[in-house]
Design a protein around this motif. Structure first.
Motif, PDB file in Angstrom:
ATOM      1  N   ILE A 255     -37.433  -2.913  61.924  1.00  0.00           N
ATOM      2  CA  ILE A 255     -36.852  -4.081  61.249  1.00  0.00           C
ATOM      3  C   ILE A 255     -37.636  -4.389  59.977  1.00  0.00           C
ATOM      4  O   ILE A 255     -38.778  -3.965  59.824  1.00  0.00           O
ATOM      5  CB  ILE A 255     -36.845  -5.328  62.163  1.00  0.00           C
ATOM      6  CG1 ILE A 255     -38.279  -5.757  62.508  1.00  0.00           C
ATOM      7  CG2 ILE A 255     -36.030  -5.067  63.426  1.00  0.00           C
ATOM      8  CD1 ILE A 255     -38.380  -7.078  63.237  1.00  0.00           C
TER       9      ILE A 255
ATOM     10  N   GLN B 286     -33.792  -5.755  66.951  1.00  0.00           N
ATOM     11  CA  GLN B 286     -32.772  -5.254  66.023  1.00  0.00           C
ATOM     12  C   GLN B 286     -31.491  -6.082  66.119  1.00  0.00           C
ATOM     13  O   GLN B 286     -30.864  -6.394  65.105  1.00  0.00           O
ATOM     14  CB  GLN B 286     -32.483  -3.780  66.313  1.00  0.00           C
ATOM     15  CG  GLN B 286     -33.645  -2.861  65.956  1.00  0.00           C
ATOM     16  CD  GLN B 286     -33.404  -1.430  66.388  1.00  0.00           C
ATOM     17  OE1 GLN B 286     -33.039  -1.168  67.544  1.00  0.00           O
ATOM     18  NE2 GLN B 286     -33.588  -0.495  65.471  1.00  0.00           N
ATOM     19  N   LYS B 287     -31.114  -6.451  67.341  1.00  0.00           N
ATOM     20  CA  LYS B 287     -29.921  -7.273  67.529  1.00  0.00           C
ATOM     21  C   LYS B 287     -30.123  -8.660  66.915  1.00  0.00           C
ATOM     22  O   LYS B 287     -29.210  -9.204  66.282  1.00  0.00           O
ATOM     23  CB  LYS B 287     -29.630  -7.401  69.033  1.00  0.00           C
ATOM     24  CG  LYS B 287     -28.478  -8.333  69.371  1.00  0.00           C
ATOM     25  CD  LYS B 287     -27.147  -7.835  68.817  1.00  0.00           C
ATOM     26  CE  LYS B 287     -26.007  -8.728  69.286  1.00  0.00           C
ATOM     27  NZ  LYS B 287     -24.687  -8.272  68.771  1.00  0.00           N
TER      28      LYS B 287
ATOM     29  N   LYS C 295     -29.663  -8.544  63.292  1.00  0.00           N
ATOM     30  CA  LYS C 295     -28.249  -8.334  62.981  1.00  0.00           C
ATOM     31  C   LYS C 295     -27.457  -9.630  63.008  1.00  0.00           C
ATOM     32  O   LYS C 295     -26.539  -9.822  62.194  1.00  0.00           O
ATOM     33  CB  LYS C 295     -27.648  -7.342  63.970  1.00  0.00           C
ATOM     34  CG  LYS C 295     -26.213  -6.934  63.662  1.00  0.00           C
ATOM     35  CD  LYS C 295     -25.725  -5.870  64.625  1.00  0.00           C
ATOM     36  CE  LYS C 295     -24.290  -5.445  64.303  1.00  0.00           C
ATOM     37  NZ  LYS C 295     -23.802  -4.390  65.242  1.00  0.00           N
ATOM     38  N   ILE C 296     -27.821 -10.563  63.910  1.00  0.00           N
ATOM     39  CA  ILE C 296     -27.068 -11.817  64.008  1.00  0.00           C
ATOM     40  C   ILE C 296     -27.608 -12.894  63.061  1.00  0.00           C
ATOM     41  O   ILE C 296     -27.106 -14.010  63.037  1.00  0.00           O
ATOM     42  CB  ILE C 296     -27.041 -12.360  65.453  1.00  0.00           C
ATOM     43  CG1 ILE C 296     -28.443 -12.779  65.909  1.00  0.00           C
ATOM     44  CG2 ILE C 296     -26.422 -11.341  66.386  1.00  0.00           C
ATOM     45  CD1 ILE C 296     -28.451 -13.471  67.265  1.00  0.00           C
TER      46      ILE C 296
ATOM     47  N   GLU D  43     -26.787 -16.024  69.624  1.00  0.00           N
ATOM     48  CA  GLU D  43     -25.708 -15.797  68.663  1.00  0.00           C
ATOM     49  C   GLU D  43     -24.658 -16.909  68.669  1.00  0.00           C
ATOM     50  O   GLU D  43     -24.141 -17.293  67.616  1.00  0.00           O
ATOM     51  CB  GLU D  43     -25.033 -14.451  68.951  1.00  0.00           C
ATOM     52  CG  GLU D  43     -23.994 -14.064  67.917  1.00  0.00           C
ATOM     53  CD  GLU D  43     -23.497 -12.646  68.082  1.00  0.00           C
ATOM     54  OE1 GLU D  43     -22.759 -12.171  67.198  1.00  0.00           O
ATOM     55  OE2 GLU D  43     -23.847 -12.006  69.109  1.00  0.00           O
TER      56      GLU D  43
END
Length: 326
Positions: A170, A131-132, A135-136, A107
């Protein structure tokens, strides 16, 4: 039959086959061979201690292929981290279009990478990490099952479960990694929801891989039982070829008391592994290797390997379609 997926579209390639980062091995020769054969190869940035050496390797790869290729950046937990911003600047300045990130969360570097128009494939070992990553802003996810070489995570979940679970969680393109070495695996990965497969160990046993022939032959004719899990006690599990060095690390880990990193460094240090790849002495260090060794029968050219994989995958898909109709 043309197997076109979101990954072939994302990377602009002909075959849904990815050669991921292989420390010391994923250099211009291998990445270009995979690109010329219709897949996409990623050169490993940290193979080159100086970012300027990476720049030279990128230019070398461009001389060997006019097809898409990328660069792998693995973010390692270390007291003296590499100069990641310098590696990223080289990629941007050299017009690299694709970066594969792995290890820790990327990130902190995403804004700079994405602002340069670079697509990011992030390698994960769990659904929550995937998933993270989405998201980024990662454009695609590579999912490592427990069968994979190198660091398959600490959850011990295989590709058979991870792929459909990730697909349900996802909506970006998904690359399957861990246990893939032939066309049957590609067909299975597509059926489980992946858009491509990533092969590491299988690409080491090819003519173009820049390693000693002893290394390639050590992967041929093995079984799925010929790997060992080391560094479990350090919560940094690594799957490696079963050899003397791996046995020594396990012996140290099984001794009473806390495992000391300095005791296992002589067997797992990067430079030890690099020398083994060069001189072919297969007992001196550890070699990341996946359970797909049980499927490696020969050392073909990259082009022959990819053609064989695609032909087998297409045959499996046709046969299954005919069976369903019948």
């Amino acid at each position: 039959m043309m197997i076109q997926t979101r990954i072939t579209e994302l990377f602009g390639i002909e075959k849904p086959i990815v050669q991921g980062g292989l420390m010391w091995i994923a250099r211009a020769e291998l990445a270009a061979a995979v690109a010329n054969a219709g897949g996409i190869g990623f050169m490993t940035a940290l193979t080159f201690p100086d970012p300027e050496d990476l720049r030279a390797e990128i230019r070398k790869c461009r001389q060997m292929t006019d097809k898409p290729f990328g660069v792998n950046l693995t973010f390692l937990p270390t007291l003296t981290p590499p100069d990641y911003p310098a590696y990223i600047r080289v990629c941007i300045e050299e017009g690299v279009r694709f970066i594969e990130t792995a290890g820790r969360n990327p990130e902190a570097y995403m804004d700079e990478i994405k602002s340069a128009g670079i697509k990011v494939l992030h390698k994960c070992t769990s659904v929550r990490h995937a998933q993270k990553a989405v998201k980024i802003g990662c454009d695609a996810i590579g999912m490592d099952g427990f069968e994979a070489a190198g660091h398959p995570g600490e959850d011990d979940v295989t590709s058979l479960i991870l792929l459909p679970a990730t697909r349900d969680a996802i909506d970006v393109p998904l690359v399957a990694s861990g246990g893939f070495a032939d066309g049957r695996g590609l067909a299975a990965a597509l059926a489980l929801g992946a858009d491509a497969i990533n092969m590491g160990t299988r690409f080491v046993a090819t003519k173009e891989a820049p390693v000693h022939d002893n290394v390639k032959q050590a992967l041929v004719g093995r079984t799925e039982r010929d790997t060992r899990l080391i560094m479990r006690s350090l919560r940094n599990t690594e799957r490696v070829l079963h050899n003397t060095a791996a046995d020594k690390v396990i012996e140290i880990e099984q001794q009473p008391g806390e495992t000391r990193i300095e005791d296992i460094v002589p067997y797992v240090a990067g430079r030890v592994g690099e020398e083994m790849l060069k001189d072919g002495n297969m007992e001196t260090g550890t070699l990341a290797a996946g359970q797909c060794m049980g499927l490696i029968r020969d050392v073909p050219s990259v082009e022959d390997l990819l053609e064989r994989i695609m032909a087998e995958a297409e045959a499996v898909i046709r046969k299954n379609a005919e069976s369903i109709r019948d």
